[in-house]
Design an enzyme around this catalytic site. Structure first.
Site, PDB file in Angstrom:
ATOM      1  CB  SER A 147       3.790 -14.419  88.752  1.00 31.39           C
ATOM      2  OG  SER A 147       4.231 -13.712  87.616  1.00 31.39           O
ATOM      3  CE1 TYR A 172       2.630  -9.885  91.038  1.00 32.85           C
ATOM      4  CE2 TYR A 172       3.888 -10.475  89.086  1.00 32.85           C
ATOM      5  CZ  TYR A 172       2.757 -10.617  89.874  1.00 32.85           C
ATOM      6  OH  TYR A 172       1.768 -11.496  89.498  1.00 32.85           O
TER       7      TYR A 172
END
Length: 349
Positions: A147, A172
């Site tokens: 990501s 995350y």
């Protein structure tokens, strides 16, 4: 590019990117390709949307001229299940897209990230490692989703895969960086060809309802006020899902060359053109008004930055262009227009 005579494991197959990737492979391959779709179908967002995606892929695979799609429901954290899938189907290519997504959700539900993003990914790596046991051919290529969040609050733009990414600002992001480190070490130790893909703010039809553009649309339809953080002063490298899938398919067809004894590489897949959040909202409103979904712009509430958010994302895609001759190019207006058309068909009609 087609993948005839290949068996491809796609984790997160009922998810946003997993669905479009599976669909594209089936459309461009013959009936010798097999996709094994693994997904736990959790209720992080509307399960009926996941079921709808699955029904589209299943219907496609019922065409005898198309490839096979076999769905397995279960969690990556279930090591016995993951190992049994590898043992039964012996995938040539593994695409690990399954993960607990979302920056803000990681603040309130950290356990979900540990289970899916760390334990789940470890189970995939172990299964790839043991796929070579007893002289078996094993996995040709592991591709996994990282990501743009790994860049944290980096000030240098555009973000390059050569930049340091050791200061994540959300759990995350930390789990995604951990995936990259684990993949690198497993590639070094067990000679697993592996490629990590740092996705930049993916959007489009049938997307995730927890994403900002989807949430904005739901509120606009109801005539509710929308909340815009950092007082609207944020920029994102919005990337249309078709560009993401094209990037993944390009990467699938070419394993990384060996560098320092490791067959592991990381790429950015982003639009290489950050847009301001306010422009994004205005474009979304125009597209929704054009489709007759709303008749006026929303009232906007400007709020401070949320914990875990970053000011800007901006992808350097030079490596993607150099290695594959591909650069994401679908404009924000075109992408949001497609989303608005789908939203009208799916929810309004």
């Amino acid at each position: 590019m087609n993948f005839n005579n290949k068996t491809i494991l796609v984790t997160g197959a009922a998810g946003f990117i997993g669905f479009y990737l599976s669909k594209q492979i089936l459309e461009n391959s013959d009936n010798t390709v097999s996709i094994i779709g693994l997904d736990n179908m959790n209720d992080y967002y509307d399960v009926s949307l996941k079921e709808n995606r699955l029904s589209i892929i299943s219907e496609m695979s019922s065409d005898k001229a198309k490839g096979n799609f076999i769905f397995v429901k279960g969690s990556l954290a279930n090591k016995v299940l993951v190992d049994s899938v590898f043992e039964e189907y012996k995938p040539d290519i593994v695409i690990n897209l399954a993960a607990q997504a979302g920056v803000r959700y990681s603040i309130t539900n950290p356990e979900a990230y540990m289970e899916s993003n760390l334990i789940g990914f470890f189970n995939i790596l172990e299964a790839c490692r043991h796929s070579y046991d007893n002289g078996e051919k094993g996995v040709d290529h592991l591709i996994y989703a990282s990501s743009s969040s790994v860049y944290g609050a980096n000030k240098k733009v555009p973000y390059s895969t050569e930049d340091k990414v050791d200061a994540p600002v959300s759990l995350y992001a930390a789990t995604k960086k951990s995936n990259e480190l684990l993949a690198h070490s497993y590639s070094k130790l067990y000679d697993i060809p592996s490629t990590g893909l740092r996705f930049f703010t993916v959007y489009g039809p049938m997307g995730r309802p927890d994403m900002a553009y989807f949430g904005f649309t739901n509120k606009l339809v109801k005539g509710e006020k929308i909340q815009i953080f950092n007082f609207g002063d944020m920029k994102r490298d919005f990337t249309y899902v078709d560009d993401i899938v094209t990037g993944v398919i390009n990467v699938m067809g070419k394993t990384p060359s060996t560098k320092d004894g490791v067959k592991h590489k990381v790429y950015n897949i982003g639009n290489n053109q950050p847009e301001s959040l306010m422009y994004f909202v205005e474009t979304l409103e125009r597209c929704l008004m054009k489709e007759g979904i709303i008749d006026k712009p929303a009232e906007k509430e400007l709020l401070p930055m949320q914990p875990g958010d970053v000011y800007q994302t901006y992808a350097d895609v030079d490596d993607l262009v150099k290695d594959f001759g591909f650069k994401p190019s679908i404009s924000l207006e075109e992408g949001l227009s497609q989303f608005a058309k789908w939203y009208k068909e799916y929810y309004i009609k």
